[in-house]
Scaffold this active site. Structure first.
Site: not given
Length: 188
Positions: A15, A80
């Site tokens: 990610k 995040e």
């Protein structure tokens, strides 16, 4: 038309590397993308986003963002994002809807217990586009769960939701192997 994107995946699905590549793509085309992360994530020494592969770039903490700053950019990228609050996700919707700036969020959908993070829950509820960043379990099936394990390789199902800086204690597993606590050939 600007949109709010949520790109989620398990630990180790790249990610952060994906977020940094998107940032690079904007720069390569002469556009500016603002990189941000929640201030709770200080693993990499502060104002930096760093992938496991070693890619990194300076960033701002999410709480430092305001409309004046955001208006200087063509896109906002948040890493995040699971650590955002509901109000912070609502602010990102404002950036998209009222300022016309696309926002791309990267984060975990659920914790090691299988519970949604608050930021992820709100992103799943209001994002225009939801995309999975995929990786595989040791068995070859799609990994959909974040398994936290102890020093003996035992998969844990209880404990604090957030333990930062313990990336080596997590692995992505398929639903079956997460439920069984089966880490397969993962070195213990």
């Amino acid at each position: 038309m600007a949109k709010l994107y949520f790109r989620y995946g398990v630990m180790g699905s790249s990610k952060t590397a994906n977020a940094l590549m998107v940032h690079y793509n904007y720069a390569e085309r002469g556009q500016r993308a603002l990189l941000a992360k929640p201030s709770v994530d200080r693993r990499d020494g502060g104002h930096v986003i760093r992938s496991r592969m070693g890619l990194e770039h300076p960033c701002v903490y999410f709480h430092e963002i305001d409309d004046a700053m955001v208006k200087e950019y063509d896109c906002v990228i948040v890493d995040e994002a699971q650590f955002l609050t509901k109000a912070e996700v609502q602010y990102l919707a404002h950036v998209v809807d009222d300022l016309g700036i696309p926002v791309i969020c990267y984060g975990l959908r659920a914790d090691f217990r299988g519970d949604l993070f608050p930021g992820s829950q709100e992103l799943l509820a209001i994002s225009d586009i939801i995309e999975e960043v995929k990786t595989i379990c040791w068995c070859g099936k799609k990994a959909t769960y974040n398994a936290r394990f102890d020093e003996n390789g035992v998969v844990l199902k209880e404990g604090e939701q957030v333990v930062l800086g313990a990336g080596e204690k997590y692995v992505g597993l398929c639903r079956k192997h997460w439920a069984e606590g089966n880490m397969g050939n993962k070195p213990k």
